[in-house]
Write an enzyme that holds these catalytic residues in place. Sequence first.
Site, PDB file in Angstrom:
ATOM      1  N   LYS A   4       0.826  -1.222   0.000  1.00 20.96           N
ATOM      2  CA  LYS A   4       0.000   0.000   0.000  1.00 20.96           C
ATOM      3  C   LYS A   4       0.860   1.273   0.000  1.00 20.96           C
ATOM      4  CE  LYS A   4      -1.987  -0.833   3.998  1.00 20.96           C
ATOM      5  NZ  LYS A   4      -1.269  -2.044   4.468  1.00 20.96           N
ATOM      6  N   ARG A  38      -8.456   1.848  10.231  1.00 20.99           N
ATOM      7  CA  ARG A  38      -8.087   0.464  10.503  1.00 20.99           C
ATOM      8  C   ARG A  38      -9.118  -0.209  11.392  1.00 20.99           C
ATOM      9  NH1 ARG A  38      -2.118   0.775   9.766  1.00 20.99           N
ATOM     10  NH2 ARG A  38      -1.091  -1.157  10.286  1.00 20.99           N
ATOM     11  N   ARG A  96      12.267  -5.592   4.836  1.00 23.60           N
ATOM     12  CA  ARG A  96      12.016  -4.155   4.829  1.00 23.60           C
ATOM     13  C   ARG A  96      13.002  -3.428   5.746  1.00 23.60           C
ATOM     14  NH1 ARG A  96       5.915  -2.106   5.393  1.00 23.60           N
ATOM     15  NH2 ARG A  96       6.100  -2.626   7.589  1.00 23.60           N
ATOM     16  N   ARG A 106      12.552  -2.160  11.237  1.00 24.91           N
ATOM     17  CA  ARG A 106      11.521  -1.653  12.140  1.00 24.91           C
ATOM     18  C   ARG A 106      11.309  -2.654  13.277  1.00 24.91           C
ATOM     19  NH1 ARG A 106       6.437   0.192   8.555  1.00 24.91           N
ATOM     20  NH2 ARG A 106       5.381  -0.804  10.288  1.00 24.91           N
ATOM     21  N   ARG A 117       0.814  -8.758  14.040  1.00 20.61           N
ATOM     22  CA  ARG A 117       0.178  -7.702  13.234  1.00 20.61           C
ATOM     23  C   ARG A 117      -0.794  -8.306  12.219  1.00 20.61           C
ATOM     24  NH1 ARG A 117       5.016  -4.861  10.799  1.00 20.61           N
ATOM     25  NH2 ARG A 117       3.568  -3.335   9.967  1.00 20.61           N
TER      26      ARG A 117
HETATM   27  P1  AMP Z   1       1.898   0.541   9.482  1.00 21.26           P
HETATM   28  O1  AMP Z   1       3.155   1.263   9.117  1.00 21.26           O
HETATM   29  O2  AMP Z   1       0.686   1.048   8.758  1.00 21.26           O
HETATM   30  O3  AMP Z   1       2.039  -0.943   9.413  1.00 21.26           O
HETATM   31  O4  AMP Z   1       1.619   0.901  11.029  1.00 21.26           O
HETATM   32  C1  AMP Z   1       2.577   0.583  12.031  1.00 21.26           C
HETATM   33  C2  AMP Z   1       1.890   0.565  13.377  1.00 21.26           C
HETATM   34  O5  AMP Z   1       1.339   1.860  13.677  1.00 21.26           O
HETATM   35  C3  AMP Z   1       0.714  -0.395  13.506  1.00 21.26           C
HETATM   36  O6  AMP Z   1       1.124  -1.727  13.792  1.00 21.26           O
HETATM   37  C4  AMP Z   1      -0.050   0.232  14.655  1.00 21.26           C
HETATM   38  O7  AMP Z   1       0.575  -0.004  15.902  1.00 21.26           O
HETATM   39  C5  AMP Z   1       0.097   1.724  14.357  1.00 21.26           C
HETATM   40  N1  AMP Z   1      -0.979   2.222  13.476  1.00 21.26           N
HETATM   41  C6  AMP Z   1      -0.855   2.688  12.207  1.00 21.26           C
HETATM   42  N2  AMP Z   1      -2.043   3.073  11.717  1.00 21.26           N
HETATM   43  C7  AMP Z   1      -2.945   2.836  12.686  1.00 21.26           C
HETATM   44  C8  AMP Z   1      -4.343   3.019  12.778  1.00 21.26           C
HETATM   45  N3  AMP Z   1      -5.066   3.510  11.753  1.00 21.26           N
HETATM   46  N4  AMP Z   1      -4.963   2.662  13.937  1.00 21.26           N
HETATM   47  C9  AMP Z   1      -4.266   2.177  14.969  1.00 21.26           C
HETATM   48  N5  AMP Z   1      -2.939   1.962  14.961  1.00 21.26           N
HETATM   49  C10 AMP Z   1      -2.270   2.300  13.820  1.00 21.26           C
END
Ligand code: AMP
Length: 220
Positions: free
Chosen positions: A13, A88, A128, A161, A172
């Site tokens: 994405k 989310r 990554r 990360r 996740r």
């Molecule tokens: P991502 O980079 O989108 O995988 O997000 C990394 C982490 O940020 C996730 O595993 C969550 O802990 C937090 N996070 C990102 N977006 C959201 C969201 N919309 N709602 C809640 N937690 C989020």
Amino acid sequence: MRLVFLGAPGAGKGTVAELLHERLKVVHLSSGDLLREAVRRRSLIGQQAARCMQEGALVPDALVTDLMLQHLNDLGEEQSFTLDGFPRTGEQAQALDQALAQRCQAPIDLAVDFEVSSETVVSRLAGRRVCGSCGANYHLVTLPPRVAGRCDRCGSELQTRADDRPETILKRLQVYQEQTAPLLAFYRAQGKLRTTTGETGIEQQYQVLLELLRRERLVG
Ligand code: AMP
């Protein structure tokens, strides 16, 4: 054009949203990137979010919704955007719709689901890397930096990360299935859900998405 990108972590994405930004000037708003920046800056939001993020759990709805709506507010009304990683949960999706309606702004046009298998996600996330200073994203195989271990943009060291470690990746994926996959029904009920592939290489993913957006008459 107002898009929401759905799909498991590692579905592509963010990288596809970056290409839309580079090539079509569609603003890319990634909740994960904004949260990581808040953690790096040690802001109040960052301090509140850090523990959840490290564990692969979701950050509380109110926190992430406020952060995203603030950034949306700063965009001009005519500005096209992609929301990546937000909403989310059902609560976030409702809050987003309400906020756009309250501001008399056009609603989301489409929610695009990037379909990808768990095997692909696990192998992608393991490769990554992210820049510890500016947050730029890389992948050892599909998007390597010009100099190994160094950021192309700012030269800082690349890191894995914390939430891309194997045990956290599985957590996740589970969180995605339980809390985010139900959002597909939310957008399907609005007639806005479309599906694309998260399996292929990035350029191919981009071209397939572009074709979809052309069919929907969102790009010329
Ligand atoms: P991502 O980079 O989108 O995988 O997000 C990394 C982490 O940020 C996730 O595993 C969550 O802990 C937090 N996070 C990102 N977006 C959201 C969201 N919309 N709602 C809640 N937690 C989020």
